[in-house]
Structure formats: structure tokens, C-alpha cells
Motif scaffolding. Structure first.
Motif, PDB file in Angstrom:
ATOM      1  N   MET A  67     -15.121  -6.980   2.034  1.00 32.11           N
ATOM      2  CA  MET A  67     -15.590  -5.598   2.168  1.00 32.11           C
ATOM      3  C   MET A  67     -14.787  -4.627   1.300  1.00 32.11           C
ATOM      4  SD  MET A  67     -16.162  -5.315   6.253  1.00 32.11           S
ATOM      5  CE  MET A  67     -17.778  -5.690   6.932  1.00 32.11           C
ATOM      6  N   GLY A  68     -13.776  -5.142   0.611  1.00 34.93           N
ATOM      7  CA  GLY A  68     -12.978  -4.270  -0.251  1.00 34.93           C
ATOM      8  C   GLY A  68     -11.900  -3.509   0.503  1.00 34.93           C
ATOM      9  N   ILE A  69     -11.620  -3.933   1.731  1.00 30.87           N
ATOM     10  CA  ILE A  69     -10.566  -3.282   2.520  1.00 30.87           C
ATOM     11  C   ILE A  69      -9.270  -4.058   2.315  1.00 30.87           C
ATOM     12  CG2 ILE A  69      -9.807  -2.741   4.879  1.00 30.87           C
ATOM     13  CD1 ILE A  69     -12.783  -2.385   5.622  1.00 30.87           C
ATOM     14  N   TRP A  70      -8.175  -3.359   2.024  1.00 31.62           N
ATOM     15  CA  TRP A  70      -6.900  -4.039   1.781  1.00 31.62           C
ATOM     16  C   TRP A  70      -6.333  -4.571   3.100  1.00 31.62           C
ATOM     17  CZ3 TRP A  70      -4.452  -6.676  -1.503  1.00 31.62           C
ATOM     18  CH2 TRP A  70      -3.131  -7.023  -1.260  1.00 31.62           C
ATOM     19  N   LEU A  71      -5.999  -5.862   3.104  1.00 33.99           N
ATOM     20  CA  LEU A  71      -5.587  -6.553   4.329  1.00 33.99           C
ATOM     21  C   LEU A  71      -4.159  -7.087   4.227  1.00 33.99           C
ATOM     22  CD1 LEU A  71      -6.183  -8.145   7.037  1.00 33.99           C
ATOM     23  CD2 LEU A  71      -7.127  -9.955   5.585  1.00 33.99           C
ATOM     24  N   GLU A  72      -3.363  -6.813   5.261  1.00 35.17           N
ATOM     25  CA  GLU A  72      -2.078  -7.501   5.430  1.00 35.17           C
ATOM     26  C   GLU A  72      -2.079  -8.100   6.836  1.00 35.17           C
ATOM     27  OE1 GLU A  72       1.428  -5.668   3.838  1.00 35.17           O
ATOM     28  OE2 GLU A  72       0.281  -4.531   2.338  1.00 35.17           O
ATOM     29  N   ILE A  73      -1.418  -9.247   6.989  1.00 33.13           N
ATOM     30  CA  ILE A  73      -1.443  -9.968   8.270  1.00 33.13           C
ATOM     31  C   ILE A  73      -0.031 -10.091   8.826  1.00 33.13           C
ATOM     32  CG2 ILE A  73      -1.928 -12.222   9.335  1.00 33.13           C
ATOM     33  CD1 ILE A  73      -4.281 -12.494   7.423  1.00 33.13           C
ATOM     34  N   VAL A  74       0.078  -9.904  10.135  1.00 29.23           N
ATOM     35  CA  VAL A  74       1.362 -10.042  10.818  1.00 29.23           C
ATOM     36  C   VAL A  74       1.255 -11.144  11.861  1.00 29.23           C
ATOM     37  CG1 VAL A  74       3.002  -8.924  12.384  1.00 29.23           C
ATOM     38  CG2 VAL A  74       1.989  -7.615  10.522  1.00 29.23           C
ATOM     39  N   ALA A 116       0.857  -1.187   0.000  1.00 27.35           N
ATOM     40  CA  ALA A 116       0.000   0.000   0.000  1.00 27.35           C
ATOM     41  C   ALA A 116       0.889   1.232   0.000  1.00 27.35           C
ATOM     42  CB  ALA A 116      -0.906   0.001   1.232  1.00 27.35           C
ATOM     43  N   ARG A 117       0.872   1.929  -1.136  1.00 31.85           N
ATOM     44  CA  ARG A 117       1.632   3.179  -1.264  1.00 31.85           C
ATOM     45  C   ARG A 117       3.050   3.082  -0.704  1.00 31.85           C
ATOM     46  NH1 ARG A 117      -1.865   7.825  -1.865  1.00 31.85           N
ATOM     47  NH2 ARG A 117      -3.603   7.016  -3.092  1.00 31.85           N
ATOM     48  N   PRO A 118       3.881   2.183  -1.205  1.00 34.43           N
ATOM     49  CA  PRO A 118       5.247   2.104  -0.678  1.00 34.43           C
ATOM     50  C   PRO A 118       5.910   3.479  -0.675  1.00 34.43           C
ATOM     51  CG  PRO A 118       4.867   0.316  -2.193  1.00 34.43           C
ATOM     52  CD  PRO A 118       3.652   1.212  -2.272  1.00 34.43           C
ATOM     53  N   GLY A 119       6.624   3.762   0.403  1.00 30.14           N
ATOM     54  CA  GLY A 119       7.345   5.024   0.512  1.00 30.14           C
ATOM     55  C   GLY A 119       6.535   6.143   1.126  1.00 30.14           C
ATOM     56  N   ALA A 120       5.222   5.941   1.308  1.00 25.89           N
ATOM     57  CA  ALA A 120       4.379   7.020   1.834  1.00 25.89           C
ATOM     58  C   ALA A 120       4.622   7.223   3.326  1.00 25.89           C
ATOM     59  CB  ALA A 120       2.905   6.695   1.597  1.00 25.89           C
ATOM     60  N   LEU A 121       4.289   8.428   3.762  1.00 27.64           N
ATOM     61  CA  LEU A 121       4.345   8.742   5.184  1.00 27.64           C
ATOM     62  C   LEU A 121       2.977   8.444   5.791  1.00 27.64           C
ATOM     63  CD1 LEU A 121       6.604   9.997   6.861  1.00 27.64           C
ATOM     64  CD2 LEU A 121       5.551  12.223   6.492  1.00 27.64           C
ATOM     65  N   ALA A 122       2.994   7.745   6.922  1.00 28.65           N
ATOM     66  CA  ALA A 122       1.743   7.375   7.589  1.00 28.65           C
ATOM     67  C   ALA A 122       1.652   8.134   8.908  1.00 28.65           C
ATOM     68  CB  ALA A 122       1.718   5.871   7.836  1.00 28.65           C
ATOM     69  N   PHE A 123       0.731   9.085   8.975  1.00 29.17           N
ATOM     70  CA  PHE A 123       0.532   9.827  10.228  1.00 29.17           C
ATOM     71  C   PHE A 123      -0.228   8.905  11.186  1.00 29.17           C
ATOM     72  CE2 PHE A 123      -1.448  12.573  13.263  1.00 29.17           C
ATOM     73  CZ  PHE A 123      -0.533  13.589  13.470  1.00 29.17           C
ATOM     74  N   SER A 141       1.872  -3.159 -11.551  1.00 29.30           N
ATOM     75  CA  SER A 141       2.011  -4.439 -12.259  1.00 29.30           C
ATOM     76  C   SER A 141       3.492  -4.741 -12.493  1.00 29.30           C
ATOM     77  CB  SER A 141       1.243  -4.428 -13.577  1.00 29.30           C
ATOM     78  OG  SER A 141       1.651  -3.348 -14.355  1.00 29.30           O
ATOM     79  N   CYS A 142       3.757  -6.008 -12.773  1.00 28.66           N
ATOM     80  CA  CYS A 142       5.141  -6.441 -12.981  1.00 28.66           C
ATOM     81  C   CYS A 142       5.656  -5.857 -14.306  1.00 28.66           C
ATOM     82  CB  CYS A 142       5.186  -7.969 -13.009  1.00 28.66           C
ATOM     83  SG  CYS A 142       6.803  -8.613 -13.467  1.00 28.66           S
ATOM     84  N   ARG A 155      -2.635  -1.658  -2.998  1.00 28.25           N
ATOM     85  CA  ARG A 155      -3.152  -0.309  -3.250  1.00 28.25           C
ATOM     86  C   ARG A 155      -1.961   0.567  -3.608  1.00 28.25           C
ATOM     87  NH1 ARG A 155      -6.876  -3.208  -2.982  1.00 28.25           N
ATOM     88  NH2 ARG A 155      -8.762  -3.020  -1.699  1.00 28.25           N
ATOM     89  N   TRP A 156      -1.553   0.483  -4.872  1.00 24.18           N
ATOM     90  CA  TRP A 156      -0.327   1.141  -5.315  1.00 24.18           C
ATOM     91  C   TRP A 156      -0.607   2.550  -5.780  1.00 24.18           C
ATOM     92  CZ3 TRP A 156       3.221  -2.300  -3.930  1.00 24.18           C
ATOM     93  CH2 TRP A 156       2.878  -3.642  -3.933  1.00 24.18           C
TER      94      TRP A 156
END
Ligand code: SF4
Length: 368
Positions: free
Chosen positions: A220-227, A78-85, A336-337, A347-348
Motif C-alpha cells: 500500500m506504500g505505507i512505511w513499515l517497521e516491526i517490533v 523515518a525522519r530521524p530526529g523529528a518530534l512525534a506528537f 543514501s549512503c 522516509r528520510w
């Protein structure tokens, strides 16, 4: 001097995620405990309480805020490199003995956990995020589900200002809370701490609500990553990791799975720290289960190629990382590759210009 509980009582609003049971008794639906709460009592989380048949919930403060690289949350797709407040409040519905944020999450449960609230408005938080050029607003550090009403208030402002939004959560949800946050949350990280209900009960929860959340979010269309924080002797047996990764793969093999290294913390000081070899073994189990995107975290530079993203079809290196730092970014516009054009789930951004930062910086507030 008011106690923390007295101070926090000032920072509340009428909740939305509850119903009346009988008389003045209510049931809260913000997390999987679904606490029945008599008049005058608090829920398991200690921060939501019943006053005269009305649920009062945390509101109008943060326990802290920080600008993090999105890779720290971690979101790798999801948006690599972005700042997350990133902002957190106080309290949690679980009581993990290895919690890294126990000073805020265990407030009102552990007398040692004292962190005063800092008054904040949703507009102020969004303004701060924009000033820092953040692209994502994240509710994190304590459990966001238990402060969902406040998160939604902040996220409404954030989305109006063009920001993405995210929960970093233990996943102990309910259908009610997921429907409530659904219009306002873009990204969701779930900590799948174990695949054994007995282990979850030691942490103060149950496995089933977490599995239900993991099944529900992609629908629900929410992007999910699991840790999964790999704790030697607690959740790292071959059988448990096989069941856990087969479950994720059964929901979708495209869900990124981050298996991260434990280090001694808070009350859990018996297990040894996770070694790079432990992470590699877990990753191999995940690979056999069919997961396409597996990342090893917390041991930068020690886990071979497990910090990078590769195309699952042709093997092209797409994003090269060292810890939170992006060394190379090779995805085509929209994600995409560049070699075989395979769409990579996530979510790029349309374009990647540069990473904003690879280290966190703390935001300053005035004390309430
Ligand atoms: S958030 Fe969870 S723990 Fe807190 S009162 Fe509601 S159901 Fe209970």
C-alpha cells in the motif's frame, strides 16, 4: 458519579467501519476480530458498541498526549530526529499480560485500569503539535485500529497542515480498515509479538491477521517497521525466532526489525528480564534470515552496534544512536549512503539539521 463506561459513551460518533448483518445486528471491521455485535452490546475491545443497529465509536477525546522523539515509537528509518506528537485513547482488542500501557489499553476490561478521557478536537491536537514543532502526528499508546475513525479525522487535519502521520499498532487489521486508513497514514509500526498462533491466543488474538497486515502495508506504500518484544520463555525459542524473521525477510529484507527487551510489568512477572545477550542472539537469528536492518532496543549502550544504522552494502555507519539519542547522522540528502550511494529504504528528510529532543514531554489538557 458516572462510571467510565457512561463517561465514554458521551465521547462517541457514528462509526464507518461496519456493515449490517441482519435486523439490528452489525459486524465491525476495525480489527481482526470482526465482531458480530447485537443491538445494545459491545465489541471485544469494549469501546465500540451497537445502539439500535448503528455502530458507535470513540470520538473527540484523548487519554493522553505526549511529544516523543520519533526514535521512541520506534521509527528509525523515518525522519530521524523529528518530534512525534503522540496521542492515545482508551481500549484495546488484545489483553497482553505484559502491556506497558495497560491503564489506558485495558480500560473497561480491567477494573484497575481507570483513566478519564480528556476532551479534544482534531484541530486542537494539530495546533498543539505545530506549536511544539512536531513533524509527525502519531496514534499510539492504546490500539489505534479500534479508533481508526477518530485517527483519520485527526490525520486529515494533520496532513493539511503538512505533518506526516503514523500508527503504532498491534497489526490486528482487516482489509477494510487498512483500505480506510491508507490515504491518511504514512508510517506504520507493527508489534509482531510471536510467530505461534497459540501464543497469540493467550494475548487475545490470532497470528494470521497480523501476518496479513504485514504483507499488505508495503504494497500500500505505507512505511513499515516491526517490533518484537523478546520475552524469555514466551517467544524467544530458536525455532520461533527463525520462523518470525524468515517471514519478515520474505516480505522484504529491507523492513527494519526492532527486537526489544522485556521487563516485568502488569500481570507478567514470572519471566526474567531480557538480557543484552538474549537480544544479540535474536539479532543473529534475524541476520541469518537475511534482514538488513536489525535494531536492539530498551537496553541503551549494552547491545554493541545494534542501535546504529549501517549501509548493508559497504558497511558505512549512517546513523549512530544511544537509546533515543542521535549521536551522528551521515546519510546523504534524501537518504543514501555517502560512501557508495546506495539508497537506504525509509522516509528520510532532505536534510538533517538537529534532533529536536531525545526525551518525551507530556502535553497538558483540561479535564472533560
Ligand atoms: S474494533 Fe475489533 S474488537 Fe472492537 S468491535 Fe470492532 S472488531 Fe470488535
Amino acid at each position: 458519579m458516572p462510571t467510565l463506561a457512561e463517561t465514554l459513551e458521551r465521547f462517541t460518533a457514528k462509526g464507518e467501519l461496519y456493515e449490517k448483518i441482519d435486523g439490528n445486528r452489525i459486524r465491525c471491521y476495525a480489527c481482526g476480530h470482526c465482531c458480530p455485535i447485537p443491538d445494545g452490546a459491545v465489541g471485544v475491545c469494549k469501546v465500540r458498541f451497537n445502539r439500535g443497529g448503528v455502530l458507535r465509536v470513540p470520538w473527540g477525546y484523548v487519554a493522553g498526549a505526549q511529544c516523543d522523539p520519533v526514535e521512541k515509537k520506534p521509527f528509525f528509518h523515518a525522519r530521524p530526529g523529528a518530534l512525534a506528537f503522540s496521542f492515545g485513547m482508551l481500549g484495546c482488542d488484545l489483553h497482553c499480560s505484559y502491556c506497558q500501557n495497560w491503564v489506558t489499553s485495558q480500560a473497561l476490561r480491567d477494573p484497575e485500569a481507570v483513566s478519564p478521557p480528556l476532551q479534544a478536537s482534531s484541530k486542537e491536537l494539530v495546533h498543539m503539535a505545530l506549536r511544539q514543532h512536531a513533524e509527525i502526528m502519531v496514534s499510539t499508546y492504546n490500539e489505534p485500529l479500534i479508533t481508526s475513525e477518530w485517527a483519520v479525522a485527526v490525520f486529515k487535519e494533520a496532513k493539511a497542515a503538512g505533518l506526516m502521520t503514523a500508527f503504532v499498532s498491534n497489526g490486528n487489521g482487516t482489509p477494510q480498515v487498512l483500505e480506510y486508513i491508507r490515504p491518511w497514514v504514512d508510517l506504520y509500526k507493527v508489534d509482531l509479538k510471536s510467530f505461534d498462533d497459540r501464543h497469540y491466543r493467550k494475548l487475545g488474538g490470532r497470528l494470521q491477521p497480523i501476518l496479513d497486515t504485514i504483507r499488505a502495508l508495503p504494497k500500500m506504500g505505507i512505511w513499515l517497521e516491526i517490533v518484537t518484544l523478546l520475552v524469555p520463555g514466551f517467544n524467544d525459542s530458536e525455532g520461533e525466532l527463525r520462523d518470525l524473521t524468515e517471514f519478515i525477510s520474505g516480505v522484504s529484507p529491507d523492513i527494519p526489525w526492532h527486537v526489544t527487551a522485556f521487563y516485568k510489568n502488569y500481570k507478567m512477572t514470572d519471566p526474567s528480564d531480557t538480557s543484552p545477550g538474549d537480544l544479540l542472539r535474536a539479532a543473529e537469528i534475524g541476520r541469518r534470515a537475511g534482514l538488513k536492518f536489525i535494531y536492539a532496543g530498551n537496553l541503551p549502550g549494552m547491545v554493541g552496534d545494534l542501535e546504529n544504522t549501517y549501509c548493508p552494502d559497504c558497511g558505512t555507519l549512517l546513523v549512530e544512536r544511544y537509546g533515543y539519542h542521535i549521536r551522528r547522522y551521515r546519510l546523504s540528502a534524501g537518504g543514501s549512503c555517502p560512501s557508495c550511494s546506495r539508497a537506504i529504504p525509509g522516509r528520510w528528510a532532505e536534510t538533517f539539521l538537529a534532533q529536536r529532543t531525545d526525551r518525551p514531554h507530556i502535553q497538558r489538557f483540561t479535564r472533560a
